[in-house]
Each structure stands twice: as structure tokens, then as C-alpha cells.
Scaffold this active site. Structure first.
Site, PDB file in Angstrom:
ATOM      1  N   HIS A 132      39.490  55.943  16.490  1.00  0.00           N
ATOM      2  CA  HIS A 132      38.460  55.720  17.505  1.00  0.00           C
ATOM      3  C   HIS A 132      37.573  56.955  17.549  1.00  0.00           C
ATOM      4  O   HIS A 132      37.959  57.973  18.109  1.00  0.00           O
ATOM      5  CB  HIS A 132      39.118  55.463  18.865  1.00  0.00           C
ATOM      6  CG  HIS A 132      40.068  54.310  18.855  1.00  0.00           C
ATOM      7  ND1 HIS A 132      39.660  53.007  19.033  1.00  0.00           N
ATOM      8  CD2 HIS A 132      41.402  54.242  18.642  1.00  0.00           C
ATOM      9  CE1 HIS A 132      40.697  52.196  18.944  1.00  0.00           C
ATOM     10  NE2 HIS A 132      41.781  52.917  18.706  1.00  0.00           N
ATOM     11  N   TRP A 133      36.404  56.824  16.946  1.00  0.00           N
ATOM     12  CA  TRP A 133      35.474  57.958  16.956  1.00  0.00           C
ATOM     13  C   TRP A 133      34.486  57.842  18.109  1.00  0.00           C
ATOM     14  O   TRP A 133      33.585  58.651  18.254  1.00  0.00           O
ATOM     15  CB  TRP A 133      34.750  58.077  15.611  1.00  0.00           C
ATOM     16  CG  TRP A 133      35.624  58.640  14.531  1.00  0.00           C
ATOM     17  CD1 TRP A 133      36.903  59.108  14.663  1.00  0.00           C
ATOM     18  CD2 TRP A 133      35.285  58.809  13.151  1.00  0.00           C
ATOM     19  NE1 TRP A 133      37.385  59.541  13.451  1.00  0.00           N
ATOM     20  CE2 TRP A 133      36.405  59.371  12.505  1.00  0.00           C
ATOM     21  CE3 TRP A 133      34.144  58.529  12.402  1.00  0.00           C
ATOM     22  CZ2 TRP A 133      36.413  59.670  11.142  1.00  0.00           C
ATOM     23  CZ3 TRP A 133      34.139  58.826  11.047  1.00  0.00           C
ATOM     24  CH2 TRP A 133      35.274  59.390  10.424  1.00  0.00           C
ATOM     25  N   HIS A 172      46.039  44.047  16.861  1.00  0.00           N
ATOM     26  CA  HIS A 172      46.685  44.840  17.912  1.00  0.00           C
ATOM     27  C   HIS A 172      47.524  43.835  18.688  1.00  0.00           C
ATOM     28  O   HIS A 172      46.980  42.961  19.360  1.00  0.00           O
ATOM     29  CB  HIS A 172      45.591  45.483  18.772  1.00  0.00           C
ATOM     30  CG  HIS A 172      46.035  46.033  20.095  1.00  0.00           C
ATOM     31  ND1 HIS A 172      45.799  47.338  20.469  1.00  0.00           N
ATOM     32  CD2 HIS A 172      46.682  45.467  21.144  1.00  0.00           C
ATOM     33  CE1 HIS A 172      46.280  47.551  21.690  1.00  0.00           C
ATOM     34  NE2 HIS A 172      46.811  46.425  22.127  1.00  0.00           N
ATOM     35  N   HIS A 216      49.770  49.716  14.421  1.00  0.00           N
ATOM     36  CA  HIS A 216      50.620  50.472  15.347  1.00  0.00           C
ATOM     37  C   HIS A 216      51.863  49.721  15.834  1.00  0.00           C
ATOM     38  O   HIS A 216      52.106  49.589  17.024  1.00  0.00           O
ATOM     39  CB  HIS A 216      49.827  51.100  16.499  1.00  0.00           C
ATOM     40  CG  HIS A 216      48.920  50.195  17.297  1.00  0.00           C
ATOM     41  ND1 HIS A 216      49.324  49.005  17.816  1.00  0.00           N
ATOM     42  CD2 HIS A 216      47.631  50.365  17.694  1.00  0.00           C
ATOM     43  CE1 HIS A 216      48.319  48.469  18.502  1.00  0.00           C
ATOM     44  NE2 HIS A 216      47.278  49.268  18.436  1.00  0.00           N
ATOM     45  N   ASN A 241      49.224  53.540  24.125  1.00  0.00           N
ATOM     46  CA  ASN A 241      49.483  52.117  23.988  1.00  0.00           C
ATOM     47  C   ASN A 241      49.458  51.734  22.510  1.00  0.00           C
ATOM     48  O   ASN A 241      48.478  52.001  21.846  1.00  0.00           O
ATOM     49  CB  ASN A 241      48.398  51.324  24.738  1.00  0.00           C
ATOM     50  CG  ASN A 241      48.807  49.895  24.960  1.00  0.00           C
ATOM     51  OD1 ASN A 241      49.986  49.583  24.960  1.00  0.00           O
ATOM     52  ND2 ASN A 241      47.835  49.013  25.120  1.00  0.00           N
ATOM     53  N   ASP A 281      45.745  55.865  14.825  1.00  0.00           N
ATOM     54  CA  ASP A 281      45.256  55.428  16.149  1.00  0.00           C
ATOM     55  C   ASP A 281      44.672  56.627  16.915  1.00  0.00           C
ATOM     56  O   ASP A 281      44.854  56.757  18.124  1.00  0.00           O
ATOM     57  CB  ASP A 281      46.371  54.751  16.955  1.00  0.00           C
ATOM     58  CG  ASP A 281      45.819  53.955  18.148  1.00  0.00           C
ATOM     59  OD1 ASP A 281      44.587  53.884  18.316  1.00  0.00           O
ATOM     60  OD2 ASP A 281      46.640  53.412  18.910  1.00  0.00           O
ATOM     61  N   HIS A 326      40.361  61.382  24.323  1.00  0.00           N
ATOM     62  CA  HIS A 326      39.919  61.209  25.708  1.00  0.00           C
ATOM     63  C   HIS A 326      39.590  62.573  26.277  1.00  0.00           C
ATOM     64  O   HIS A 326      40.292  63.551  26.001  1.00  0.00           O
ATOM     65  CB  HIS A 326      41.011  60.559  26.566  1.00  0.00           C
ATOM     66  CG  HIS A 326      41.254  59.126  26.226  1.00  0.00           C
ATOM     67  ND1 HIS A 326      40.372  58.128  26.540  1.00  0.00           N
ATOM     68  CD2 HIS A 326      42.289  58.523  25.585  1.00  0.00           C
ATOM     69  CE1 HIS A 326      40.842  56.966  26.109  1.00  0.00           C
ATOM     70  NE2 HIS A 326      42.007  57.178  25.516  1.00  0.00           N
ATOM     71  N   PRO A 341      45.045  55.627  28.119  1.00  0.00           N
ATOM     72  CA  PRO A 341      46.058  55.700  27.068  1.00  0.00           C
ATOM     73  C   PRO A 341      45.471  56.178  25.743  1.00  0.00           C
ATOM     74  O   PRO A 341      44.372  55.773  25.382  1.00  0.00           O
ATOM     75  CB  PRO A 341      46.545  54.254  26.948  1.00  0.00           C
ATOM     76  CG  PRO A 341      45.418  53.412  27.452  1.00  0.00           C
ATOM     77  CD  PRO A 341      44.626  54.246  28.420  1.00  0.00           C
TER      78      PRO A 341
HETATM   79 ZN   LIG Z   1      45.365  49.201  19.255  1.00  0.00          ZN
END
Ligand SMILES: [Zn+2]
Lengths: 449, 306
Positions: A76-77, A193, A245, A292, A319, A323, A337
Site C-alpha cells: 500500500h503506497w 483478501h 496474507h 489485519n 502487505d 500509517h 490496522p
Molecule cells: Zn488485505
């Protein structure tokens, strides 16, 4: 540089500079290479692997291991829209510092990557700003809402590599089923997911530590029920499905069962944190440790480790989920999360699993480089003619993970303060250094102080 | 300064110390100015009448200067971060912060951001340590002293899963030497109720058969009474409610409840006011215990035990 399908060319690729990396311990399971050798790079590609090579600028890599660059199919960029947490520039910098040469960006951004124009915008930005090869995962459903299909054929034309409702998961089986059918006809793999929201009402794994702390627990079945459903629908629809994940023993067993049956086109991954950390950490009640799927107890940890080492899981994905501090320095129930992953992935697994003899180094390189490289269709090996995507790693360096030295914009690494062994010294994408911690042979820029 | 964040980790001697200090407050030994010159902030991010009133009374009766922030007033607007509030109160010179918050771990987080003593007045489904202390006080009084708690068999009955009271009284009663069991339908127990290493019982009758001498009844929240967790109030009260005939069967049996009671659900209407119900003395104990906690936390009363 190879024109792999759908990849976004990096700005730092296709260099004409010839390099010879001398005396590295080359380990590439896909090409059955394991020994001290030289690697010659020309035109951004692997030109030759062997002994006593010459030509071009020489890089002394004595004492370093040379692996095909790591590939991460789950990161997640935060671009577009949440750049206070991470940007393509900072995320790809962190990835490069972790030895990653290719990364798939997940679509749960703001706006969601669910329209062709968002995909093409992201492709352009990544082309300008990413240090490493960046791939776009678009959403499977509009707004990740699990209702309307995205325009998958147009998304693919715009440059999407795959589709996913990551972050939420598709909640209704009928909707997931039609999504898979359509994705198959669009020729896009689906990253699943797996999480059933009717069961996933808590913030930590439901077990001993939720009982003792009073933190709302989510049972393992929240993942297992959705994993089973995803596998059954993959078998029925014939979609190419990647389950990401995976964190429970039962889900790992389900994946293994379907692979054995051979009726689903399925691959899977687990994360560095589910391989190395347990839910004991949530006893601190700190927001940092919310993630998560949640950290699991020892028995799941052991099952997940086993599934990675026996090949039930094809690879590792981080993953990587940055944050900002104000989103993590909260009571656990209120914190967002997610963990940072890129910069610690290799060292965490190497320290916990390889050094302790639970996983071979060869299997780790397969899981971090070869298999995910095959999945994205690029990199993952040192075959002559292939892209010169390389990670140089010092397996003896011990280091402490400190928030100040992380290249991510955020600090939410669960390994903060931990001592790890094994550290990336340099990362090469398309023949050019994109990370060069030691200014190896003076060819690159010293990114890390 | 000493934080009161959780009961876990408090040993028998520290519990005794708080209880004995509370007894001193009850007997008037400290007069009414033991907290004079000290500032006590009540920060309630979640509404609570009983606990807030009890703390406020304890602080005022002993001469403290009191600042109240409540979620209903404008002082703590929704979304204002806990850390921001704590930092502000710290800057205003609070000696103690009494904190109620909907998330477990809030008090612990707050304590990292202030020099004031942080007193957990209930956080999420986590902890409610002063409730546990007042329960110990009330039961000790009824049994004739703190040492009488040694070996007392106590069944904690009802919604253990969602109860911060349960999470506090179980370790507190255990630390005081009591034997504790939990008693509830499986839907109201944590998945690993065995985490406490205590018996898990399935009805009041089973609890009495186990030898329970005190029944600690937990409040059943309205939203849990019907539907997916409990089939009906009728069924719940039949198996997990205290009835008159339970009292008749055992003349030593005591009944406790943190309040407010759902009459006819956890406890039959005619049992609530029975002399063997400790509910009123639990409420009264609250002020004495909270006086003691405030005094010990701010250093107004010297500690004896460590
Ligand atoms: Zn996920």
C-alpha cells in the site's frame, strides 16, 4: 529492459552502463545458481553469469550475497490520496531499501483504483516517481463495495496487472463468483483478501489474549470461512486466484487441499509478520500491533511457517501498510490496522526462520524473488537476457530497526527496537542502483546515511 | 505518583493496603482536606453516572480541586484525541487524571503522555480496577475482614465476554486468595475462557454445586438479551439469574452486582434488596475506595506496601 507485461517502467532502468558485480555469493534457485561468481550486466539486462568476468565498471561484492531482486505482490503506497502516510516515491524508496525490485500497489486508496483513468494516472506517476518496477492492482468491484464489477477489460488496457478487493474482501459469494468469472474473461488474476465480515467484528485474534485483555476478538473462522469460499469459487469459475496474507493453520490446510486436488488455479502468500510475530504482542494494548488479518497464536504461526517451507504458500508478500503516527498512537481498538513491511521483510524472516534452521535460504529466495517474479511476469531470476533486477545482501550485518532510519514516510514497524540479522546493501533495477547503502564501488548514490 | 491502570500485577499486600486505607477514610481518620491543593481531572470519554459521581464525591469530600470533562459536554468533542486531551490536562497541572474511555488500553496510553497519576475508571472491555477494589472492600466487610477472603469461593456469572468488571475482579479476587469460577452460556464467554485457568460453569445450580459462597452477577446489556447471544430473558434468568430459592438453599450465600441491576434478569426482584445482597454496600464502598486511590496515587497518603 524487458517489456514485461503491464509493468511500469522505472525512471532508473535501461541504463547503458555496463557493470560487473564481482565475487558475490550468487543464489538463484530458478537458474540453479549457488556459489561465488560474477554477474555481468549490460543494457539493463543480465548479460553473463560466471567466473572471472570482465568489462564495464567493476563492483566488488566480496562477502555479499546476490539474489534476484525481491518482488512484493501486496503493498500500500497510499497513492492516490493518502500521501501523508506514504507516496510512490517514499514507498518505492522503502521497497528498494528492502531489496525489492518489483511491487504491486493495492487499490484501496482514496479514490479507489477502480476506473481506467485512475489506473493510467497511477501508471504515469509511478513511471516518474517509482524507484522500482511498480504494478497496479485495480479493484475487482467499484469502490471495493462488492456490488458492481469494475471495467476490467478497460482497466487492463490502462495498465492494471490484476484485480483485488483488498482491505475488505468481497462479502457476498454470488458477487465474488461473477467477479471471478469476469476477471477470467478479462485475463486478470484476482488477489483475494479473505475475510468474512459477519465474523470479523473484533480487532485482534480471538483467543487467549482477547480473553485476558478484553480487546474485541475476531475468530480465525472469519478468515477460514472466506478462504474456503474463495477456493471453492476459484475451482468452479476457473479464475486465476491468488490468496494473500494467509494467517491461519486451517486456511493454509485449505489452500494445500485445493492445490492437491488440482481443480483451482490458485497461488497464495503469507506475510513476514505472520511468520515471525504472535498475538502475545497485543497484550501491550498498543495501537502499533493492530493488523489485519490479526497476529495469531503460536500454533497458527507454526502452521504458516510449515506451509511456506513445504511450498503450500508460493511466496511471501509484505502487505506494507504505512500509517501516520496519529493513526497508530491510539488505543489498539481505535488504531488503523497495518504494519510497514518492505524494509524489514528479508531480515525478519532470515533472522527468525533461516538462522534458526527452520527454512532454507534457497527456499526464502524462491519465496521472495522467483515465485512472485513469475507471478508478475517479470524478474525473479538471473537468466541471461532477463532484466538485471538484483538484491545485494549482507547476511552477517546485525542492525536494530529504528524509526528514524526507516525510509518509509511512516514509522509503524512492529520490529521497532528489534535486533535483526541480514541487511540489504544494494538494490539494482534494470541494471542501475536504486539503493546503495554503502556506495558500493562508488557507482551509486548513498541513500542510507 | 502511582498509576492505577489495571488490577493485574497488584499483589495481596497492595490490595490490602488500599482496602485498609479505604477503611481509614470510612472511619474519618483523614479528615476532609487530605487532597487540598491537589487538582483531580475527571475525563470521561464515555458516559457513566455512577462511577463519575463516586469519583467526584471522593475528590471533593477530601478537598481536591476538581475539573470535569465529559463526553456529553463540549469539553471532549467526539474525535478529539485522547492524547491531545491528556497533554492539555497535563499542562494545566493535573495531579491525577481519572479516565473513562470506550477502548481498552486507553488509560495505559494516557499514562505515557502525562506526569499526573492516571486512574483507570473503565476502558472498553478491558479493566475497571477501582470497581474491583470496592468489591473486595464490600466482600471483606461482609465476611469480617480482608483475610477472610482467603479461600472464599466466588462465581462470576453472566456476560464475562464483554465485561471489564469481570476482567478486573477475577484477578483481584484471585490475588486476595479467593477461588474464582466463571459461569455463563458459551456465547457470553471468551473463546478461551480457560485463559484464566479457572473453572467454567454452566448455570447457577452448577455454581452452587461447585461450592460458590458468593455469586458476582454481571449486568446483561439490553442489546445482548435477545437474539443471537441469549435466546430470551426468560431462559437466561432461569439458568443464570439468582432466585430466592438459591438463597434459601445456602444461608451463607452472598450476592454481588456492580449495578445497575436488571431486576428479574440477573437477580430476582425480591432478592435485590435482601440483606444478603451486597449491592448497597458496594456503592457505599465506592467512595471510600476512590478516596483511598486518589490519596495514594497523588501521594497525599503515604504508601505502606510497595
Ligand atoms: Zn488485505
Amino acid at each position: 529492459m524487458t517489456e514485461g507485461r503491464n509493468h511500469i517502467p522505472t525512471t532508473r532502468s535501461g541504463t547503458d552502463v555496463e557493470l560487473v558485480i564481482k565475487n558475490a555469493h550468487v543464489l538463484d534457485p530458478s537458474g540453479n545458481l549457488d556459489g561465488v561468481m560474477d554477474v555481468r550486466v549490460a543494457g539493463g539486462r543480465i548479460a553473463e553469469v560466471g567466473e572471472n568476468l570482465a568489462g564495464g565498471r567493476e563492483i566488488a561484492a566480496d562477502g555479499l550475497h546476490l539474489f534476484p531482486g525481491f518482488v512484493d505482490v501486496h503493498a500500500h503506497w497510499r497513492s492516490p490520496g493518502q500521501e501523508h502516510r506514504e507516496s510512490i516515491e517514499s514507498g518505492s524508496g522503502a521497497a528498494a531499501a528492502g531489496g525489492f525490485t518489483g511491487v504491486v500497489m493495492m487499490p484501496n486508496t482514496d479514490p479507489v483504483v477502480d476506473r481506467p483513468v485512475v489506473v493510467s494516472g497511477l501508471v504515469r506517476r509511478a513511471g516518474r516517481e517509482s524507484r522500482v518496477r511498480a504494478y497496479v492492482s485495480a479493484a475487482l468491484h467499484v469502490g471495493l463495495a462488492g456490488e458492481r464489477l469494475t471495467e476490467m477489460k478497460l482497466l487492463k488496457e490502462a495498465g492494471a496487472l490484476c484485480v483485488s478487493d483488498d482491505g475488505l474482501g468481497t462479502q457476498r459469494a454470488s458477487v465474488l463468483r461473477s467477479g471471478m468469472l469476469y476477471a477470467r474473461s478479462a485475463g486478470l488474476p484476482v488477489i483475494l483478501h479473505c475475510e468474512d465480515h459477519t465474523l470479523a467484528t473484533g480487532v485482534v485474534h480471538e483467543g487467549r489474549h482477547s480473553a485476558l485483555t478484553g480487546l474485541p476478538g475476531t475468530p480465525a473462522s472469519a478468515e477460514d470461512v472466506a478462504t474456503a469460499a474463495g477456493l471453492i469459487l476459484a475451482a468452479e469459475t476457473g479464475a486465476k486466484v491468488h490468496i494473500t496474507h494467509v494467517s491461519t493453520g486451517l486456511s493454509a490446510a485449505l489452500v494445500g487441499f485445493f492445490k492437491k486436488l488440482g481443480i483451482a488455479d490458485v497461488t497464495s502468500d503469507t506475510t513476514p509478520h505472520h511468520l515471525t510475530l504472535t498475538d502475545e504482542l497485543v497484550a501491550t494494548l498498543e495501537g502499533l500491533y493492530r493488523v489485519n488479518p490479526p497476529l495469531r497464536p503460536k500454533k497458527d504461526l507454526n502452521a504458516v511457517r510449515e506451509a511456506l517451507s513445504d511450498g503450500t504458500f508460493d511466496f511471501v508478500a509484505t502487505d506494507h501498510a504505512p500509517h501516520a503516527s496519529h493513526e497508530k498512537d491510539l488505543p489498539l481498538e481505535e488504531a488503523n490496522p497495518g504494519f510497514l513491511g518492505h524494509e524489514t521483510a528479508f531480515a525478519a524472516i532470515y533472522t527468525e526462520l533461516v538462522l534458526s534452521g527452520r527454512l532454507s535460504l534457497r527456499r526464502l529466495v524462491e519465496a521472495m524473488s522467483c515465485a512472485p517474479g513469475r507471478w508478475v511476469g517479470e524478474g525473479g531470476g538471473l537468466a541471461v537476457g532477463g532484466p538485471a533486477d538484483i538484491a545485494l545482501v549482507d547476511l552477517t550485518e546485525e542492525w536494530t530497526v529504528e524509526r528514524r532510519t526507516l525510509l518509509s514516510k511512516s514509522e509503524n514497524s512492529p520490529y521497532r527496537g528489534r535486533r535483526l540479522t541480514g541487511r540489504v546493501a544494494g538494490t539494482i533495477v534494470g541494471g542501475e542502483f536504486v539503493y546503495n547503502a554503502r556506495d558500493i564501488a562508488g557507482v551509486g548514490f548513498g541513500v542510507r546515511a | 505518583m502511582r498509576n492505577f491502570l489495571t488490577v493485574e500485577g497488584l499483589n495481596r499486600e497492595s490490595l490490602r493496603e488500599v482496602i485498609e486505607t479505604a477503611q481509614d477514610f470510612a472511619s474519618g481518620r483523614f479528615g476532609n482536606d487530605v487532597l487540598s491543593g491537589r487538582t483531580v481531572c475527571l475525563a470521561f470519554f464515555e458516559s457513566s453516572t455512577r462511577t463519575a459521581v463516586s469519583f467526584e464525591l471522593a475528590a471533593r469530600r477530601n478537598g481536591a480541586f476538581v475539573i470535569s470533562l465529559s463526553e456529553k459536554g463540549s469539553s471532549i468533542s467526539k474525535g478529539e484525541s485522547l492524547v491531545d486531551t491528556v497533554v492539555t490536562l497535563d499542562a494545566l497541572g493535573a495531579d491525577a487524571m481519572v479516565l473513562r474511555h470506550p477502548a481498552a488500553g486507553a488509560a495505559r496510553l494516557a499514562a505515557q503522555h502525562t506526569a499526573a497519576a492516571v486512574i483507570n475508571a473503565g476502558d472498553g472491555c478491558g479493566q475497571h480496577p477501582t470497581q474491583a477494589l470496592l468489591d473486595l472492600y464490600a466482600l471483606a466487610e461482609a465476611r469480617g475482614g480482608f483475610d477472610e477472603l482467603e479461600g472464599e469461593k466466588i462465581a462470576v456469572v453472566g456476560d464475562v465476554l464483554h465485561s471489564r468488571v469481570a476482567r478486573s475482579i477475577i484477578p483481584a479476587f484471585q490475588a486476595a486468595g479467593a477461588e474464582v469460577a466463571v459461569c455463563a452460556p458459551a456465547t457470553l464467554l471468551p473463546a478461551e475462557a480457560g485463559a484464566w485457568g479457572i473453572p467454567v460453569l454452566d448455570s447457577i445450580d452448577e455454581a452452587l454445586a461447585w461450592g460458590a459462597e458468593a455469586l458476582y452477577m454481571l449486568r446483561l446489556q439490553n442489546e445482548r438479551m435477545t437474539g443471537a447471544l441469549v435466546p430470551s430473558v426468560a431462559e437466561y434468568s432461569r439458568f443464570y439469574g439468582v432466585q430466592r430459592h438459591h438463597l434459601s438453599a445456602d444461608p451463607e450465600l452472598l450476592v454481588m452486582h456492580p449495578g445497575p441491576v436488571n431486576r428479574g434478569v440477573e437477580i430476582a426482584g425480591d432478592v435485590v434488596m435482601d440483606e444478603r445482597s451486597l449491592i448497597k454496600s458496594q456503592v457505599a464502598a465506592g467512595v471510600h475506595v476512590r478516596s483511598a486511590v486518589l490519596a495514594l496515587a497523588t501521594g497525599a497518603v503515604e504508601r505502606i506496601a510497595v
